[in-house]
Design a protein around this motif. Structure first.
Motif, PDB file in Angstrom:
ATOM      1  N   ARG A  50       0.858  -1.190   0.000  1.00 21.74           N
ATOM      2  CA  ARG A  50       0.000   0.000   0.000  1.00 21.74           C
ATOM      3  C   ARG A  50       0.888   1.231   0.000  1.00 21.74           C
ATOM      4  NH1 ARG A  50      -3.813   2.543   4.486  1.00 21.74           N
ATOM      5  NH2 ARG A  50      -1.931   2.348   5.708  1.00 21.74           N
ATOM      6  N   VAL A  52       0.710   5.560  -0.096  1.00 26.25           N
ATOM      7  CA  VAL A  52      -0.206   6.656   0.210  1.00 26.25           C
ATOM      8  C   VAL A  52       0.481   7.992  -0.086  1.00 26.25           C
ATOM      9  CG1 VAL A  52      -1.606   7.739   2.003  1.00 26.25           C
ATOM     10  CG2 VAL A  52      -1.328   5.259   1.989  1.00 26.25           C
ATOM     11  N   ASP A  57      -4.523  10.004  -0.940  1.00 31.61           N
ATOM     12  CA  ASP A  57      -4.845   9.036  -1.988  1.00 31.61           C
ATOM     13  C   ASP A  57      -3.983   7.799  -1.803  1.00 31.61           C
ATOM     14  OD1 ASP A  57      -6.764  10.623  -3.186  1.00 31.61           O
ATOM     15  OD2 ASP A  57      -5.357  11.524  -4.600  1.00 31.61           O
ATOM     16  N   GLU A  58      -4.561   6.658  -2.093  1.00 33.26           N
ATOM     17  CA  GLU A  58      -3.900   5.383  -1.842  1.00 33.26           C
ATOM     18  C   GLU A  58      -3.886   4.538  -3.111  1.00 33.26           C
ATOM     19  OE1 GLU A  58      -5.452   1.574   0.575  1.00 33.26           O
ATOM     20  OE2 GLU A  58      -5.272   3.407   1.758  1.00 33.26           O
ATOM     21  N   TYR A  69      -5.115  -0.571  -8.050  1.00 28.22           N
ATOM     22  CA  TYR A  69      -6.302   0.008  -7.426  1.00 28.22           C
ATOM     23  C   TYR A  69      -5.940   1.388  -6.901  1.00 28.22           C
ATOM     24  CZ  TYR A  69      -8.447  -4.637  -7.430  1.00 28.22           C
ATOM     25  OH  TYR A  69      -8.984  -5.837  -7.806  1.00 28.22           O
ATOM     26  N   ILE A  70      -6.806   2.356  -7.139  1.00 30.48           N
ATOM     27  CA  ILE A  70      -6.642   3.699  -6.585  1.00 30.48           C
ATOM     28  C   ILE A  70      -7.826   3.961  -5.676  1.00 30.48           C
ATOM     29  CG2 ILE A  70      -6.468   6.167  -7.089  1.00 30.48           C
ATOM     30  CD1 ILE A  70      -5.142   5.425  -9.745  1.00 30.48           C
ATOM     31  N   ASN A  71      -7.533   4.250  -4.416  1.00 31.69           N
ATOM     32  CA  ASN A  71      -8.563   4.470  -3.392  1.00 31.69           C
ATOM     33  C   ASN A  71      -9.589   3.341  -3.369  1.00 31.69           C
ATOM     34  OD1 ASN A  71      -7.386   6.885  -2.544  1.00 31.69           O
ATOM     35  ND2 ASN A  71      -8.455   8.045  -4.113  1.00 31.69           N
ATOM     36  N   LYS A  73     -10.543   1.304  -5.760  1.00 27.20           N
ATOM     37  CA  LYS A  73     -11.248   0.998  -7.009  1.00 27.20           C
ATOM     38  C   LYS A  73     -10.252   0.510  -8.057  1.00 27.20           C
ATOM     39  CE  LYS A  73     -14.758   4.454  -6.172  1.00 27.20           C
ATOM     40  NZ  LYS A  73     -15.285   5.756  -6.553  1.00 27.20           N
ATOM     41  N   TYR A 122       3.822   8.685  -3.805  1.00 28.90           N
ATOM     42  CA  TYR A 122       3.094   7.781  -2.918  1.00 28.90           C
ATOM     43  C   TYR A 122       4.125   7.007  -2.107  1.00 28.90           C
ATOM     44  CZ  TYR A 122      -0.818   8.606  -6.134  1.00 28.90           C
ATOM     45  OH  TYR A 122      -1.789   9.174  -6.905  1.00 28.90           O
TER      46      TYR A 122
END
Length: 130
Positions: A50, A52, A57-58, A69-71, A73, A122
């Motif tokens: 993960r 961030v 935003d993750e 996947y972003i956030n 999704k 990130y």
């Protein structure tokens, strides 16, 4: 966040940011250094990690590091490692509506992904900080 450029041989993207960490305010613990020997090593490293950004935003790589996947999704279903060195990789992702590029950089005190398109950084969130 302070950034400066350095050159990485063999990379198609010649200039990538290097994040300078102010160690006065942080616990001085080295993150285990991964050395990539092939593209599969990069996928294995990415899977389940993960990252961030400063604005919250993750991004996550799941399904053996092949989906991004972003956030929470699923956005990109085609994750490809374009180039790699022992401590960095150029990642190209694409989905049905867009594509993007990321640089994965592993340093002694910081592992992070740099979004080449919008210049977002990130940072890796280790399991102990979840």
């Amino acid at each position: 966040v302070v950034l400066y450029a350095f050159f990485l041989p063999r990379m198609k993207l010649n200039i990538i940011p290097k994040k300078v960490v102010n160690m006065d305010n942080k616990k001085k613990t080295k993150i285990y250094r991964h050395n990539f020997l092939n593209t599969q090593d990069v996928y294995i490293y990415l899977n389940g990690r993960r990252f961030v950004s400063d604005n919250g935003d993750e991004i996550n790589f799941k399904e053996s590091g092949r989906n991004l996947y972003i956030n929470g999704k699923l956005i990109y279903t085609d994750v490809r490692i374009i180039e790699f060195s022992k401590n960095s990789a150029l990642i190209r992702v694409s989905g049905p509506y867009a594509s993007s590029s990321f640089m994965l950089v592993l340093e002694d005190y910081s592992h992070y992904i740099y979004d080449v398109n919008d210049r977002t950084i990130y940072e890796l969130k280790t399991k102990s900080s979840w």
